[in-house]
Design a protein around this motif. Structure first.
Motif, short mmCIF file in Angstrom:
data_model
loop_
_atom_site.label_atom_id
_atom_site.label_comp_id
_atom_site.label_asym_id
_atom_site.label_seq_id
_atom_site.Cartn_x
_atom_site.Cartn_y
_atom_site.Cartn_z
N THR A 105 0.84 -1.21 0.00
CA THR A 105 0.00 0.00 0.00
C THR A 105 0.87 1.26 0.00
OG1 THR A 105 -1.71 -1.17 1.24
CG2 THR A 105 -1.83 1.23 1.24
N LYS A 106 1.91 1.23 0.80
CA LYS A 106 2.81 2.39 0.88
C LYS A 106 3.61 2.54 -0.41
CE LYS A 106 1.73 4.09 4.75
NZ LYS A 106 1.14 5.43 4.80
N GLN A 139 4.34 10.26 -9.46
CA GLN A 139 3.61 10.74 -10.64
C GLN A 139 3.23 12.21 -10.46
OE1 GLN A 139 0.36 7.99 -10.92
NE2 GLN A 139 1.54 6.46 -12.04
N HIS A 140 2.81 12.55 -9.26
CA HIS A 140 2.46 13.95 -8.98
C HIS A 140 3.70 14.84 -9.08
CE1 HIS A 140 0.13 17.28 -7.47
NE2 HIS A 140 0.97 17.45 -6.46
N LYS A 141 4.85 14.31 -8.67
CA LYS A 141 6.11 15.05 -8.77
C LYS A 141 6.42 15.37 -10.22
CE LYS A 141 11.02 14.37 -8.01
NZ LYS A 141 11.51 13.74 -9.22
N VAL A 142 6.16 14.43 -11.11
CA VAL A 142 6.39 14.66 -12.54
C VAL A 142 5.48 15.79 -13.03
CG1 VAL A 142 6.13 13.62 -14.84
CG2 VAL A 142 7.24 12.34 -13.00
N GLN A 143 4.25 15.80 -12.56
CA GLN A 143 3.32 16.87 -12.94
C GLN A 143 3.82 18.23 -12.44
OE1 GLN A 143 -0.33 15.52 -11.19
NE2 GLN A 143 -0.92 14.32 -13.00
N LEU A 144 4.32 18.25 -11.21
CA LEU A 144 4.85 19.50 -10.66
C LEU A 144 6.07 19.97 -11.43
CD1 LEU A 144 4.50 18.84 -6.82
CD2 LEU A 144 3.16 20.43 -8.21
N GLU A 145 6.92 19.03 -11.84
CA GLU A 145 8.09 19.40 -12.65
C GLU A 145 7.67 19.99 -13.98
OE1 GLU A 145 10.09 15.63 -12.71
OE2 GLU A 145 11.40 16.18 -11.03
N SER A 146 6.66 19.41 -14.61
CA SER A 146 6.20 19.95 -15.90
C SER A 146 5.55 21.32 -15.71
CB SER A 146 5.26 18.97 -16.60
OG SER A 146 4.06 18.84 -15.89
N THR A 147 4.86 21.50 -14.59
CA THR A 147 4.27 22.81 -14.30
C THR A 147 5.37 23.86 -14.14
OG1 THR A 147 2.37 21.82 -13.19
CG2 THR A 147 2.84 24.12 -12.66
N ASP A 156 6.51 24.30 -4.24
CA ASP A 156 5.68 23.10 -4.26
C ASP A 156 6.49 21.87 -4.63
OD1 ASP A 156 3.50 24.66 -3.61
OD2 ASP A 156 2.65 24.67 -5.64
N LEU A 157 7.32 22.00 -5.64
CA LEU A 157 8.14 20.88 -6.08
C LEU A 157 9.12 20.47 -5.00
CD1 LEU A 157 8.95 18.89 -8.29
CD2 LEU A 157 10.49 20.64 -9.19
N THR A 158 9.76 21.42 -4.35
CA THR A 158 10.72 21.12 -3.28
C THR A 158 10.05 20.40 -2.13
OG1 THR A 158 12.02 23.06 -3.90
CG2 THR A 158 12.41 22.14 -1.72
N ARG A 159 8.89 20.89 -1.72
CA ARG A 159 8.14 20.24 -0.63
C ARG A 159 7.74 18.83 -1.02
NH1 ARG A 159 4.37 25.29 0.85
NH2 ARG A 159 5.83 26.40 2.16
N ALA A 181 8.72 15.20 0.59
CA ALA A 181 7.72 14.22 1.02
C ALA A 181 7.97 12.87 0.35
CB ALA A 181 6.32 14.73 0.70
N CYS A 182 8.35 12.88 -0.92
CA CYS A 182 8.65 11.63 -1.63
C CYS A 182 9.86 10.94 -1.00
CB CYS A 182 8.92 11.89 -3.11
SG CYS A 182 7.47 12.29 -4.08
N LEU A 183 10.86 11.71 -0.66
CA LEU A 183 12.06 11.16 -0.04
C LEU A 183 11.72 10.55 1.33
CD1 LEU A 183 15.09 10.74 -0.33
CD2 LEU A 183 15.42 12.99 0.69
N THR A 184 10.92 11.25 2.09
CA THR A 184 10.50 10.74 3.40
C THR A 184 9.72 9.43 3.24
OG1 THR A 184 10.41 12.98 4.30
CG2 THR A 184 9.17 11.28 5.49
#
Length: 139
Positions: free
Chosen positions: A8-9, A18-26, A83-86, A90-93
Motif C-alpha cells: 500500500t505504501k 507521478q504527482h512530482k512529474v506533474q509539478l516538474e512539468s508545471t 511546491d516541487l521542493t516540498r 515528502a517523496c524522499l520521506t
C-alpha cells in the motif's frame, strides 16, 4: 499483514512520484512562459525609435503591463519551485519509510527462516538421539 501495508505504501509512493512529474512539468511550463515574456519585453524595447508621442505612450504602457506580467510569472515560478521542493521532500520521506518497512519485513522473514531451521535441527538431533538410544539398547 506487514507485506500488505508495504505494498500500500509503495503504491502511495508511486502516486506521489507521478504527482512530482506533474509539478516538474508545471515548473517547466511557468519558466517557459517567463522566458517568453522576457523575449517580448526585449523585442518591444528594441523597436525602431518612435517619433509619435502616442506610439511612445503605447510602448511605455505595454512595457508596464509586461513588467507586471513578468512579476506575477516570477511569483508563479517561485510557488511552483516551492511546491516541487516540498513534494520532493515528502517523496524522499516516504521512500525512506518504505525502505525501513522493507528491512523490517526482510528481518522478520529471515528470523522466521532461522527459527524453522533451528527447530528442524532440534528435531533431527532428537531423532538421532532416539535412534542412538535404541541402537545402544539393542546391543
Amino acid at each position: 499483514m506487514l507485506q500488505k501495508f508495504l505494498s500500500t505504501k509503495e503504491a502511495q509512493l508511486q502516486r506521489m512520484l507521478q504527482h512530482k512529474v506533474q509539478l516538474e512539468s508545471t515548473l517547466e511550463l511557468e519558466s517557459s512562459r517567463a522566458e517568453q515574456l522576457l523575449h517580448y519585453k526585449q523585442l518591444l524595447q528594441t523597436v525602431s525609435p518612435m517619433t509619435n508621442s502616442m506610439a511612445l505612450n503605447n510602448q511605455a504602457n505595454m512595457l508596464f503591463v509586461l513588467n507586471e506580467m513578468q512579476q506575477k510569472q516570477n511569483e508563479k515560478i517561485e510557488q511552483a519551485t516551492t511546491d516541487l521542493t516540498r513534494h520532493q521532500s515528502a517523496c524522499l520521506t516516504q521512500a525512506r519509510f518504505n525502505l525501513g518497512v522493507e528491512k523490517l519485513v526482510d528481518r522478520r522473514k529471515k528470523e522466521a527462516e532461522r527459527k524453522v531451521l533451528h527447530s528442524e535441527a532440534k528435531i533431527a538431533d532428537e531423532n538421532a538421539t532416539q535412534m542412538y538410544n535404541r541402537f545402544k539398547h539393542t546391543l
